[in-house]
Design an enzyme around this catalytic site. Sequence first.
Site, PDB file in Angstrom:
ATOM      1  N   CYS A 139       0.818  -1.210   0.000  1.00 45.01           N
ATOM      2  CA  CYS A 139       0.000   0.000   0.000  1.00 45.01           C
ATOM      3  C   CYS A 139       0.853   1.261   0.000  1.00 45.01           C
ATOM      4  CB  CYS A 139      -0.952   0.004   1.195  1.00 45.01           C
ATOM      5  SG  CYS A 139      -0.130   0.032   2.806  1.00 45.01           S
TER       6      CYS A 139
ATOM      7  N   VAL B 118      -9.417 -10.339   4.470  1.00 44.14           N
ATOM      8  CA  VAL B 118      -8.945 -11.305   5.470  1.00 44.14           C
ATOM      9  C   VAL B 118      -7.418 -11.392   5.509  1.00 44.14           C
ATOM     10  CG1 VAL B 118     -11.028 -12.731   5.438  1.00 44.14           C
ATOM     11  CG2 VAL B 118      -9.196 -13.189   3.785  1.00 44.14           C
TER      12      VAL B 118
END
Length: 432
Positions: A51, A191
Amino acid sequence: MHYLNISFSHKNSTLDVREKLSYKDDYATKGCLSKLNSGESINESILISTCNRMEVFCSCSDIASATKHIFEMLAARSGVSIDELEGRADIFDDSSAIHHLFSVASSLDSMVIGETQIAGQLKDAFRFSYDNGFCSQKLARAMHHAFKCAAKVRNATDISSKPVSIASVAVSKLKSVLDNVEGKKALVIGVGEMSEITAKHLLSSGADVYITNRTKHKAEKLASECGAKVLDMQDLHKAVNEFEILFTATSSSEPIITDEIIKPCDFDRYWFDMAVPRDINYHKGDRINLYVVDDLKNIVDQNMSFREDGARKAHGIIGRSTVEFFEWLNTLNIEPMIKEIYEKAFEAARIESQRVIKKGFIPKEYEDQIHKMSQQVLKRFLHQMSSKMRSVSEESKADMLTSAVQFLIEKDQRDIPDKYKCEHALNIIEGR
């Protein structure tokens, strides 16, 4: 051979640019690595896409040619011009590339100094490239030492004494803008490791946590481990208008929350999009407070201040480790090692020849003949061994061989790598 690293991170690139450069699945990553290695000057490569960063780490025969190839490939895929990419990128070569790699592995280059996720992400990137044949000896050497350096930093400083991550910083941000999290419904989408950390922090703060994922059994597994509840992904369009708190960190290449499913509500919503590319795409309004990874900078700056002393010490360790790595590389040259083996053998033969002559076992007038004969015997004996050493010097098992030989000929070689699966990576990340 040169090391080269081209880095786009939170330090030099906006979230929009990082989204365009990101690689979210194995298929795209494999395609990128294949194109990278198709460049005539690039022989090994690793792609790191998270990210907060997208980096190419490679070994190459020509830095200028490899750099040009990488920028052309990234521009063609992302739609970002070569000029903009060149203007944004941090480019590191040779010793600076190794220093940067060690800094990344040690979380000194992370948005959150001391965060623990980057080491696992780096390990996964290396393992994927290695297992698919995109990197071998040269990058494996660097990765082995990168994780070794990260272990030194972790053990010698306190920057990871209170483990933090983007996820934990995001929850801290939530608690700073929302007076009380306890009892409030919070939805975690995804998840992965970031979702797991988020769910655990929310639960410890007393939130009523639900987990959803496209693959329901994975959501059920994580919810069971954390003590959370499960929401069917098919009900996401309802949940976004019912939950006050939402965190999302999926690997989707397209937004999963858009204007079409967002309805006006009579309460404030706090949404945290930690995915790159972003999971949420909507026009501002509807009492939604949206935070993306780059919005967490203030808390990150506080984290940096808290860890400043440890970071200074860590930079010293990284600098020394970089020097030690190149010193170690210099010892791996096979020819000086073969030369030393011959010299030690010839010296042993000379000493033994003098001993038997001194004791009268052989007349002194035969000294030259004995010396020549012993050298010929040793050359014949060592020829096959030295030929094999030369033949494997460019293979992935070369470091094991050279390290073992260095140990046997009494060189100071304490670190003998077992294999190119980089055991340091597994030991550090899995705590073994």
